[in-house]
Write a protein that holds these residues in place. Sequence first.
Motif, PDB file in Angstrom:
ATOM      1  N   PHE A  20     -23.910 -13.327  -5.859  1.00  0.00           N
ATOM      2  CA  PHE A  20     -24.021 -14.070  -4.605  1.00  0.00           C
ATOM      3  C   PHE A  20     -23.813 -15.565  -4.845  1.00  0.00           C
ATOM      4  CE2 PHE A  20     -26.888 -16.274  -1.538  1.00  0.00           C
ATOM      5  CZ  PHE A  20     -26.150 -16.031  -0.402  1.00  0.00           C
ATOM      6  N   LEU A  21     -24.368 -16.082  -5.928  1.00  0.00           N
ATOM      7  CA  LEU A  21     -24.184 -17.498  -6.248  1.00  0.00           C
ATOM      8  C   LEU A  21     -22.735 -17.798  -6.597  1.00  0.00           C
ATOM      9  CD1 LEU A  21     -27.423 -18.172  -8.340  1.00  0.00           C
ATOM     10  CD2 LEU A  21     -26.982 -18.753  -5.952  1.00  0.00           C
ATOM     11  N   ILE A  22     -22.074 -16.862  -7.276  1.00  0.00           N
ATOM     12  CA  ILE A  22     -20.647 -17.039  -7.571  1.00  0.00           C
ATOM     13  C   ILE A  22     -19.837 -17.106  -6.280  1.00  0.00           C
ATOM     14  CG2 ILE A  22     -18.637 -15.934  -8.620  1.00  0.00           C
ATOM     15  CD1 ILE A  22     -20.478 -14.833 -10.772  1.00  0.00           C
ATOM     16  N   LEU A  23     -20.170 -16.249  -5.321  1.00  0.00           N
ATOM     17  CA  LEU A  23     -19.467 -16.270  -4.036  1.00  0.00           C
ATOM     18  C   LEU A  23     -19.733 -17.564  -3.280  1.00  0.00           C
ATOM     19  CD1 LEU A  23     -19.971 -12.587  -2.827  1.00  0.00           C
ATOM     20  CD2 LEU A  23     -18.009 -13.597  -3.984  1.00  0.00           C
ATOM     21  N   LEU A  24     -20.956 -18.085  -3.379  1.00  0.00           N
ATOM     22  CA  LEU A  24     -21.241 -19.382  -2.755  1.00  0.00           C
ATOM     23  C   LEU A  24     -20.409 -20.488  -3.394  1.00  0.00           C
ATOM     24  CD1 LEU A  24     -25.133 -19.349  -2.252  1.00  0.00           C
ATOM     25  CD2 LEU A  24     -23.342 -18.999  -0.535  1.00  0.00           C
ATOM     26  N   LEU A  25     -20.244 -20.412  -4.705  1.00  0.00           N
ATOM     27  CA  LEU A  25     -19.407 -21.399  -5.388  1.00  0.00           C
ATOM     28  C   LEU A  25     -17.958 -21.299  -4.924  1.00  0.00           C
ATOM     29  CD1 LEU A  25     -19.107 -23.570  -7.566  1.00  0.00           C
ATOM     30  CD2 LEU A  25     -18.792 -21.742  -9.237  1.00  0.00           C
ATOM     31  N   ILE A  26     -17.472 -20.076  -4.760  1.00  0.00           N
ATOM     32  CA  ILE A  26     -16.110 -19.889  -4.257  1.00  0.00           C
ATOM     33  C   ILE A  26     -15.983 -20.449  -2.844  1.00  0.00           C
ATOM     34  CG2 ILE A  26     -14.405 -18.151  -3.596  1.00  0.00           C
ATOM     35  CD1 ILE A  26     -15.492 -16.402  -5.848  1.00  0.00           C
ATOM     36  N   GLY A  27     -17.001 -20.214  -2.010  1.00  0.00           N
ATOM     37  CA  GLY A  27     -16.975 -20.754  -0.660  1.00  0.00           C
ATOM     38  C   GLY A  27     -16.991 -22.274  -0.649  1.00  0.00           C
ATOM     39  N   ALA A  28     -17.740 -22.897  -1.568  1.00  0.00           N
ATOM     40  CA  ALA A  28     -17.779 -24.355  -1.643  1.00  0.00           C
ATOM     41  C   ALA A  28     -16.421 -24.923  -2.063  1.00  0.00           C
ATOM     42  CB  ALA A  28     -18.873 -24.797  -2.621  1.00  0.00           C
ATOM     43  N   VAL A  29     -15.772 -24.261  -3.024  1.00  0.00           N
ATOM     44  CA  VAL A  29     -14.441 -24.704  -3.438  1.00  0.00           C
ATOM     45  C   VAL A  29     -13.453 -24.569  -2.284  1.00  0.00           C
ATOM     46  CG1 VAL A  29     -12.529 -24.211  -4.997  1.00  0.00           C
ATOM     47  CG2 VAL A  29     -14.875 -24.189  -5.863  1.00  0.00           C
ATOM     48  N   ASN A  30     -13.556 -23.484  -1.539  1.00  0.00           N
ATOM     49  CA  ASN A  30     -12.693 -23.289  -0.377  1.00  0.00           C
ATOM     50  C   ASN A  30     -12.902 -24.399   0.638  1.00  0.00           C
ATOM     51  OD1 ASN A  30     -11.136 -22.084   1.738  1.00  0.00           O
ATOM     52  ND2 ASN A  30     -13.007 -21.210   2.569  1.00  0.00           N
ATOM     53  N   TRP A  31     -14.137 -24.774   0.880  1.00  0.00           N
ATOM     54  CA  TRP A  31     -14.428 -25.836   1.851  1.00  0.00           C
ATOM     55  C   TRP A  31     -13.849 -27.165   1.398  1.00  0.00           C
ATOM     56  CZ3 TRP A  31     -17.655 -30.239   1.483  1.00  0.00           C
ATOM     57  CH2 TRP A  31     -17.866 -30.901   2.689  1.00  0.00           C
ATOM     58  N   LEU A  32     -13.978 -27.479   0.118  1.00  0.00           N
ATOM     59  CA  LEU A  32     -13.449 -28.742  -0.400  1.00  0.00           C
ATOM     60  C   LEU A  32     -11.930 -28.777  -0.312  1.00  0.00           C
ATOM     61  CD1 LEU A  32     -15.741 -29.256  -3.532  1.00  0.00           C
ATOM     62  CD2 LEU A  32     -15.836 -30.500  -1.361  1.00  0.00           C
ATOM     63  N   VAL A  33     -11.287 -27.667  -0.695  1.00  0.00           N
ATOM     64  CA  VAL A  33      -9.827 -27.637  -0.668  1.00  0.00           C
ATOM     65  C   VAL A  33      -9.308 -27.705   0.760  1.00  0.00           C
ATOM     66  CG1 VAL A  33      -7.796 -26.256  -1.242  1.00  0.00           C
ATOM     67  CG2 VAL A  33      -9.694 -26.416  -2.860  1.00  0.00           C
ATOM     68  N   SER A  34      -9.916 -26.933   1.676  1.00  0.00           N
ATOM     69  CA  SER A  34      -9.468 -26.955   3.069  1.00  0.00           C
ATOM     70  C   SER A  34      -9.706 -28.318   3.708  1.00  0.00           C
ATOM     71  CB  SER A  34     -10.202 -25.866   3.865  1.00  0.00           C
ATOM     72  OG  SER A  34     -11.601 -26.080   3.837  1.00  0.00           O
ATOM     73  N   ARG A  35     -10.781 -28.970   3.325  1.00  0.00           N
ATOM     74  CA  ARG A  35     -11.042 -30.323   3.849  1.00  0.00           C
ATOM     75  C   ARG A  35      -9.967 -31.303   3.383  1.00  0.00           C
ATOM     76  NH1 ARG A  35     -16.557 -33.878   2.712  1.00  0.00           N
ATOM     77  NH2 ARG A  35     -16.006 -35.657   4.044  1.00  0.00           N
ATOM     78  N   ARG A  36      -9.575 -31.178   2.109  1.00  0.00           N
ATOM     79  CA  ARG A  36      -8.516 -32.069   1.608  1.00  0.00           C
ATOM     80  C   ARG A  36      -7.181 -31.762   2.266  1.00  0.00           C
ATOM     81  NH1 ARG A  36      -8.450 -33.780  -4.552  1.00  0.00           N
ATOM     82  NH2 ARG A  36     -10.348 -34.671  -3.662  1.00  0.00           N
ATOM     83  N   LEU A  37      -6.933 -30.477   2.525  1.00  0.00           N
ATOM     84  CA  LEU A  37      -5.678 -30.124   3.197  1.00  0.00           C
ATOM     85  C   LEU A  37      -5.636 -30.691   4.598  1.00  0.00           C
ATOM     86  CD1 LEU A  37      -5.142 -26.409   2.094  1.00  0.00           C
ATOM     87  CD2 LEU A  37      -3.891 -28.430   1.326  1.00  0.00           C
TER      88      LEU A  37
END
Length: 333
Positions: free
Chosen positions: A312-329
């Motif tokens: 679950f923590l790994i999935l949260l980390l993946i979600g955080a990376v997704n949020w950062l990348v989408s924000r930069r896009l």
Amino acid sequence: MTTDAPAAPSEKEGAAPAPDTDAILREERRRERRSRWYRRDVRWSPYALVAPFFVFFLAFGLFPLLYTGWASLHRVELTAPTDMEWVGLRNFSRLLSDEFFWNALRNTLTIGVISTVPQLLMALAIAHMLNYRLRGSMFFRVAVLTPYATSVAAATLVFVLLFGRDYGMINWALDMVGIDPVDWQNGTWTSQFAVSTIVIWRWTGYNALIYLAAMQSIPDDLYESAALDGASRWQQFLHVTIPSLRPTILFTVVVSTIGATQLFGEPLLFNGSAGANGGSDHQFQTLGLYLYEQGWVNLHLGRASAIAWTMFLILLLIGAVNWLVSRRLRKSS
């Protein structure tokens, strides 16, 4: 000589009847009740419509999550789930020194990369071909979605027959070109490649339809402008289609990564005799299989809960990376 006085007009001769006060009051009360029920319906109906989702989420989502987190802090066996002994973070610290956990994490990462990268590239190519006017395009769209609708068990059993060491069709084809038979199930890379092919087969069409829907929303003016500038089909794909699909590609990457992290059915059924071991040397045991082995084979519910929360923590980390990348896009666009 006398004259008769005029007779008083009767109701039958056209005089207006006296208003029925009770009927008017009853009608006003009915209107008031209807208005009150309407206001209540408008206010509370949306909550009633979404209530089943929250009820099921609380029962089958939030409660298991919280209970698993509580169980991960205890020593508890599946045979006696109510007998808990507090151990704090010991179950998590044991994972850091558990070679089988790191092996499962490494296998999950490897299978995820081998299955996700080719899968999304193939889905992008298929969607690009389907985006053009093809004869029978609806048939091909349904056909690419068929593997997604196929049962995991049925698909995996078919691939087990294909990758069989002695009588598998793939080894038969390799033998036709002079290549020795491959023991797909007992090799490290071969078994992981075989499991990845099952994932690729099942999910490529699904991602292709997602890409196709995104491609059809791209304005035709962009392609027309690129064509007027002398861009070829390949250049239009690189400089128009791909930049327009960046949010969709990011979404499919994240969803496929989450699916790879939770991979369970394909490796479990790929070698049925090995069960949750993931092969004789745990060569294709994923985190999902390792969790199942600890909780339902070894009956260590506390350790299995710790593995579940780690995932679950790994999935949260993946979600955080997704949020950062989408924000930069979004900022770059």
